[in-house]
Design a protein around this motif. Structure first.
Motif, PDB file in Angstrom:
ATOM      1  N   ALA A  48       0.820  -1.180   0.348  1.00 34.77           N
ATOM      2  CA  ALA A  48       0.097  -0.692   0.115  1.00 34.77           C
ATOM      3  C   ALA A  48       0.996   1.529  -0.233  1.00 34.77           C
ATOM      4  N   VAL A  49       0.934   1.655  -0.871  1.00 37.81           N
ATOM      5  CA  VAL A  49       1.784   2.720  -1.015  1.00 37.81           C
ATOM      6  C   VAL A  49       0.540   4.534  -0.371  1.00 37.81           C
ATOM      7  N   LEU A  50       1.255   5.170   0.313  1.00 33.49           N
ATOM      8  CA  LEU A  50       0.298   6.440   0.768  1.00 33.49           C
ATOM      9  C   LEU A  50       1.065   7.795   0.403  1.00 33.49           C
ATOM     10  N   LYS A  51       0.689   8.310  -1.197  1.00 29.84           N
ATOM     11  CA  LYS A  51       1.134   9.908  -1.347  1.00 29.84           C
ATOM     12  C   LYS A  51       0.237  10.813  -1.163  1.00 29.84           C
ATOM     13  N   VAL A  52       0.973  12.118  -0.769  1.00 36.00           N
ATOM     14  CA  VAL A  52       0.472  12.901  -0.273  1.00 36.00           C
ATOM     15  C   VAL A  52       0.841  13.938  -1.499  1.00 36.00           C
ATOM     16  N   ASP A  53       0.120  14.826  -1.975  1.00 39.57           N
ATOM     17  CA  ASP A  53       0.228  16.159  -2.984  1.00 39.57           C
ATOM     18  C   ASP A  53       0.889  15.396  -4.115  1.00 39.57           C
ATOM     19  N   GLY A  54       1.373  14.197  -4.121  1.00 41.83           N
ATOM     20  CA  GLY A  54       1.700  12.731  -5.197  1.00 41.83           C
ATOM     21  C   GLY A  54       2.928  12.534  -4.608  1.00 41.83           C
ATOM     22  N   MET A  92      -8.705   4.186   6.538  1.00 45.19           N
ATOM     23  CA  MET A  92      -8.315   4.378   6.893  1.00 45.19           C
ATOM     24  C   MET A  92      -9.280   4.807   8.226  1.00 45.19           C
ATOM     25  N   VAL A  93      -8.806   4.812   9.433  1.00 45.71           N
ATOM     26  CA  VAL A  93      -9.554   4.855  10.823  1.00 45.71           C
ATOM     27  C   VAL A  93     -10.125   6.128  11.520  1.00 45.71           C
ATOM     28  N   GLU A  94      -9.502   7.120  11.476  1.00 45.45           N
ATOM     29  CA  GLU A  94      -9.746   8.293  12.090  1.00 45.45           C
ATOM     30  C   GLU A  94      -8.685   9.744  10.500  1.00 45.45           C
ATOM     31  N   SER A  95      -9.997  10.867  10.774  1.00 43.22           N
ATOM     32  CA  SER A  95      -9.502  11.894  10.475  1.00 43.22           C
ATOM     33  C   SER A  95     -10.380  13.114  10.625  1.00 43.22           C
ATOM     34  N   ASN A  96      -9.628  13.812  10.473  1.00 44.75           N
ATOM     35  CA  ASN A  96     -10.002  15.421  11.214  1.00 44.75           C
ATOM     36  C   ASN A  96     -10.362  16.407   9.959  1.00 44.75           C
ATOM     37  N   CYS A  97     -10.730  15.540   8.732  1.00 37.93           N
ATOM     38  CA  CYS A  97     -11.416  16.500   7.266  1.00 37.93           C
ATOM     39  C   CYS A  97     -12.764  16.155   7.913  1.00 37.93           C
ATOM     40  N   GLY A  98     -14.043  17.720   7.047  1.00 37.00           N
ATOM     41  CA  GLY A  98     -14.806  17.467   7.155  1.00 37.00           C
ATOM     42  C   GLY A  98     -15.481  17.119   6.888  1.00 37.00           C
ATOM     43  N   GLN A 100     -14.916  13.040   6.376  1.00 40.50           N
ATOM     44  CA  GLN A 100     -15.347  11.798   6.161  1.00 40.50           C
ATOM     45  C   GLN A 100     -15.027  11.263   5.031  1.00 40.50           C
ATOM     46  N   ILE A 101     -15.559  10.968   4.184  1.00 44.70           N
ATOM     47  CA  ILE A 101     -15.167  10.275   3.292  1.00 44.70           C
ATOM     48  C   ILE A 101     -14.371   8.659   3.504  1.00 44.70           C
ATOM     49  N   CYS A 102     -12.997   9.322   3.501  1.00 45.00           N
ATOM     50  CA  CYS A 102     -12.329   8.571   3.425  1.00 45.00           C
ATOM     51  C   CYS A 102     -12.028   7.518   4.409  1.00 45.00           C
ATOM     52  N   VAL A 103     -13.143   7.888   5.656  1.00 40.93           N
ATOM     53  CA  VAL A 103     -13.085   6.770   6.556  1.00 40.93           C
ATOM     54  C   VAL A 103     -14.215   5.790   6.997  1.00 40.93           C
ATOM     55  N   GLN A 104     -15.435   6.172   5.714  1.00 36.34           N
ATOM     56  CA  GLN A 104     -16.601   5.562   5.518  1.00 36.34           C
ATOM     57  C   GLN A 104     -15.846   4.637   4.311  1.00 36.34           C
ATOM     58  N   PRO A 115      -9.102   3.299  -4.970  1.00 38.49           N
ATOM     59  CA  PRO A 115      -7.615   3.436  -4.124  1.00 38.49           C
ATOM     60  C   PRO A 115      -8.558   4.401  -2.782  1.00 38.49           C
ATOM     61  N   ILE A 116      -8.587   4.832  -1.795  1.00 42.83           N
ATOM     62  CA  ILE A 116      -8.902   5.241  -0.342  1.00 42.83           C
ATOM     63  C   ILE A 116      -7.937   7.077  -0.495  1.00 42.83           C
ATOM     64  N   ALA A 117      -9.005   7.966  -0.996  1.00 42.59           N
ATOM     65  CA  ALA A 117      -9.010   9.168  -0.623  1.00 42.59           C
ATOM     66  C   ALA A 117      -9.324  10.471   0.201  1.00 42.59           C
ATOM     67  N   CYS A 118      -8.125  11.001   0.197  1.00 42.81           N
ATOM     68  CA  CYS A 118      -8.681  12.343   1.745  1.00 42.81           C
ATOM     69  C   CYS A 118      -8.517  13.717   0.567  1.00 42.81           C
ATOM     70  N   LEU A 119      -9.953  13.897   0.202  1.00 42.39           N
ATOM     71  CA  LEU A 119      -9.294  15.335  -0.881  1.00 42.39           C
ATOM     72  C   LEU A 119      -8.990  16.272   0.002  1.00 42.39           C
ATOM     73  N   PRO A 120      -9.543  16.254   1.315  1.00 37.72           N
ATOM     74  CA  PRO A 120      -9.520  17.882   1.891  1.00 37.72           C
ATOM     75  C   PRO A 120      -7.690  17.535   1.921  1.00 37.72           C
ATOM     76  N   HIS A 121      -7.271  16.176   2.723  1.00 33.63           N
ATOM     77  CA  HIS A 121      -5.825  16.741   2.953  1.00 33.63           C
ATOM     78  C   HIS A 121      -5.196  16.368   1.503  1.00 33.63           C
ATOM     79  N   ASN A 122      -5.298  16.376   0.496  1.00 38.94           N
ATOM     80  CA  ASN A 122      -5.304  15.211  -1.008  1.00 38.94           C
ATOM     81  C   ASN A 122      -3.701  14.542  -1.048  1.00 38.94           C
ATOM     82  N   LEU A 123      -4.775  13.094   0.011  1.00 38.06           N
ATOM     83  CA  LEU A 123      -3.848  12.038   0.688  1.00 38.06           C
ATOM     84  C   LEU A 123      -4.498  10.759  -0.334  1.00 38.06           C
ATOM     85  N   PHE A 124      -3.654  10.119  -0.624  1.00 38.14           N
ATOM     86  CA  PHE A 124      -4.789   9.107  -1.358  1.00 38.14           C
ATOM     87  C   PHE A 124      -3.017   7.468  -1.077  1.00 38.14           C
ATOM     88  N   ILE A 125      -4.022   6.556  -0.993  1.00 38.53           N
ATOM     89  CA  ILE A 125      -3.524   5.210  -0.630  1.00 38.53           C
ATOM     90  C   ILE A 125      -4.016   4.593  -1.852  1.00 38.53           C
TER      91      ILE A 125
END
Length: 140
Positions: A48-54, A92-98, A100-104, A115-125
């Motif tokens: 699993a690769v964790l990428k933030v801002d590419g 993704m267990v927990e996030s402080n984004c508004g 929470q789609i990445c957690v769901q 992939p798991i995507a947290c768009l407010p944080h620009n994070l992808f797994i």
């Protein structure tokens, strides 16, 4: 009427029977070939690769029966994501984004899976396989 009389009266010849039996047996050939390919894909290692801002931040090894642990990614703005790895799956267990789609999203474990995507944080797994079995990959 017994079988010998039936064969004599019909248009079936002995070699026709041999050809029919050969075709029936060869129809199972794709099943054997694809089952051998699937066992080869099971031997591939997954990551699993964790990428933030590419940019690649961390790579998690996914192994069946592997350990369960959590990893907390925190950036300089105070945004954080808590990631859980359990054997051959990640979520993704927990996030402080508004939103929470990445957690769901839940668990992912297959190469090429959405992939798991947290768009407010620009994070992808994403999950990638060592044999290139993910969608869109080519092996030359």
């Amino acid at each position: 009427m017994d079988i010998k009389e039936f064969v004599k009266k019909s248009y079936i010849r002995p070699w026709d029977i041999v050809i029919i039996v050969f075709l029936i047996l060869s129809s199972f050939l794709p099943l054997a070939v694809f089952s051998m390919q699937n066992t080869a894909q099971d031997d591939a290692t997954k990551q699993a690769v964790l990428k933030v801002d590419g940019e690649v931040i961390k790579v998690f090894d996914l192994k069946e029966g592997g350990p369960t642990y959590t990893y907390k990614y925190e950036d300089s703005d105070g945004d954080y994501n808590l990631i859980e790895v359990s054997g051959d799956k990640i979520r993704m267990v927990e996030s402080n984004c508004g939103d929470q789609i990445c957690v769901q999203r839940g668990w992912i474990s297959k190469a090429g899976e959405t992939p798991i995507a947290c768009l407010p944080h620009n994070l992808f797994i994403t999950v990638e396989a060592s044999d290139g079995s993910e969608d869109g990959s080519l092996i030359y």
